[in-house]
Design a protein around this motif. Structure first.
Motif, PDB file in Angstrom:
ATOM      1  N   THR A 107       0.826  -1.207   0.000  1.00 20.54           N
ATOM      2  CA  THR A 107       0.000   0.000   0.000  1.00 20.54           C
ATOM      3  C   THR A 107       0.864   1.262   0.000  1.00 20.54           C
ATOM      4  O   THR A 107       0.530   2.245  -0.655  1.00 20.54           O
ATOM      5  CB  THR A 107      -0.973   0.020   1.197  1.00 20.54           C
ATOM      6  OG1 THR A 107      -0.233  -0.133   2.417  1.00 20.54           O
ATOM      7  CG2 THR A 107      -2.007  -1.079   1.081  1.00 20.54           C
ATOM      8  N   TYR A 125      -5.343   4.197  -2.303  1.00 20.30           N
ATOM      9  CA  TYR A 125      -5.061   3.492  -1.057  1.00 20.30           C
ATOM     10  C   TYR A 125      -6.040   2.337  -0.830  1.00 20.30           C
ATOM     11  O   TYR A 125      -5.628   1.219  -0.504  1.00 20.30           O
ATOM     12  CB  TYR A 125      -5.107   4.450   0.141  1.00 20.30           C
ATOM     13  CG  TYR A 125      -4.934   3.721   1.441  1.00 20.30           C
ATOM     14  CD1 TYR A 125      -3.700   3.227   1.824  1.00 20.30           C
ATOM     15  CD2 TYR A 125      -6.026   3.483   2.277  1.00 20.30           C
ATOM     16  CE1 TYR A 125      -3.543   2.524   3.006  1.00 20.30           C
ATOM     17  CE2 TYR A 125      -5.884   2.785   3.455  1.00 20.30           C
ATOM     18  CZ  TYR A 125      -4.634   2.303   3.826  1.00 20.30           C
ATOM     19  OH  TYR A 125      -4.491   1.596   4.984  1.00 20.30           O
ATOM     20  N   LEU A 184       0.989   4.297  -2.925  1.00 21.82           N
ATOM     21  CA  LEU A 184       0.889   5.733  -2.661  1.00 21.82           C
ATOM     22  C   LEU A 184       2.122   6.482  -3.151  1.00 21.82           C
ATOM     23  O   LEU A 184       2.018   7.599  -3.674  1.00 21.82           O
ATOM     24  CB  LEU A 184       0.658   5.984  -1.168  1.00 21.82           C
ATOM     25  CG  LEU A 184      -0.722   5.569  -0.657  1.00 21.82           C
ATOM     26  CD1 LEU A 184      -0.787   5.666   0.861  1.00 21.82           C
ATOM     27  CD2 LEU A 184      -1.813   6.414  -1.300  1.00 21.82           C
ATOM     28  N   HIS A 215       2.157   9.501  -5.931  1.00 20.80           N
ATOM     29  CA  HIS A 215       2.766  10.820  -5.722  1.00 20.80           C
ATOM     30  C   HIS A 215       3.912  11.080  -6.694  1.00 20.80           C
ATOM     31  O   HIS A 215       4.222  12.242  -6.971  1.00 20.80           O
ATOM     32  CB  HIS A 215       3.205  10.977  -4.265  1.00 20.80           C
ATOM     33  CG  HIS A 215       2.056  11.254  -3.346  1.00 20.80           C
ATOM     34  ND1 HIS A 215       1.558  12.508  -3.123  1.00 20.80           N
ATOM     35  CD2 HIS A 215       1.272  10.411  -2.620  1.00 20.80           C
ATOM     36  CE1 HIS A 215       0.536  12.446  -2.294  1.00 20.80           C
ATOM     37  NE2 HIS A 215       0.338  11.172  -1.977  1.00 20.80           N
ATOM     38  N   GLU A 255      -6.296   9.939  -3.851  1.00 21.96           N
ATOM     39  CA  GLU A 255      -5.399   9.285  -2.902  1.00 21.96           C
ATOM     40  C   GLU A 255      -6.115   8.157  -2.156  1.00 21.96           C
ATOM     41  O   GLU A 255      -5.574   7.059  -2.019  1.00 21.96           O
ATOM     42  CB  GLU A 255      -4.847  10.317  -1.922  1.00 21.96           C
ATOM     43  CG  GLU A 255      -3.664   9.811  -1.134  1.00 21.96           C
ATOM     44  CD  GLU A 255      -3.007  10.920  -0.347  1.00 21.96           C
ATOM     45  OE1 GLU A 255      -1.790  11.105  -0.523  1.00 21.96           O
ATOM     46  OE2 GLU A 255      -3.708  11.597   0.437  1.00 21.96           O
TER      47      GLU A 255
END
Length: 166
Positions: free
Chosen positions: A95, A118, A99, A103, A114
């Motif tokens: 996870t 996630y 992320l 980004h 986001e």
């Protein structure tokens, strides 16, 4: 004379599906309780410390529930907890990587994007964790053939003579 239609057979749900449902219910219940514990500890303990404690305690509780309820396993002990904990570490890494990739691709993603990344990564990690727990951590021990106590070492088969044609 007319033939009777066969009686409908009772539909049963696959044991794999039922185990997955139990996995989601047990893991989700522990996750909700962990979230509540974090809220309760939030004012008294630093977040990093409370998160670490809650994560360890909830992983131990979830492992016990998965052992007893989800997979109905007879296996237990610290080795099982360690293996289950490793699946949590793998899920965390997955996870986090998702992320970080988000980004790297998008410098300022919206909260909705986001959370979508996630939660999607968490779902994939959860399915992977279920598979690892089922196939590795709580897999039934393989039966080994019994060797009589009086049996000695097995002698190698005699070598076959090699015939060379002249």
């Amino acid at each position: 004379m007319t033939a009777r239609a066969p009686l409908p057979t009772k539909r049963t749900t696959s044991p794999l599906v039922m185990a997955f449902v139990r996995f989601v219910v047990c893991g989700g219940g522990v996750g909700l309780a962990a979230g509540g514990a974090l809220v309760l500890l939030g004012d008294r303990v630093p977040l990093v410390l409370s998160n670490a404690v809650v994560t360890v305690v909830s992983t131990v509780i979830a492992t016990e529930l998965h052992s007893r309820i989800t997979f109905r396993s007879e296996r237990g002990g610290w080795r099982i907890h360690l293996r289950s904990g490793l699946t949590v570490v793998v899920s965390y890494a997955f996870t986090t990587a998702a992320l970080l990739v988000l980004h790297a691709v998008q410098s300022a993603p919206s909260a909705l994007v986001e959370q979508t990344v996630y939660l999607s990564a968490s779902a994939v990690a959860g399915a992977g964790r279920f598979a690892l727990l089922r196939l590795v951590v709580f897999a039934p021990a393989t039966a080994r053939p019994a060797v009589p106590a009086t049996a000695g070492p097995i002698a190698p088969a005699p070598a076959k003579p090699v015939v060379v044609a002249a």
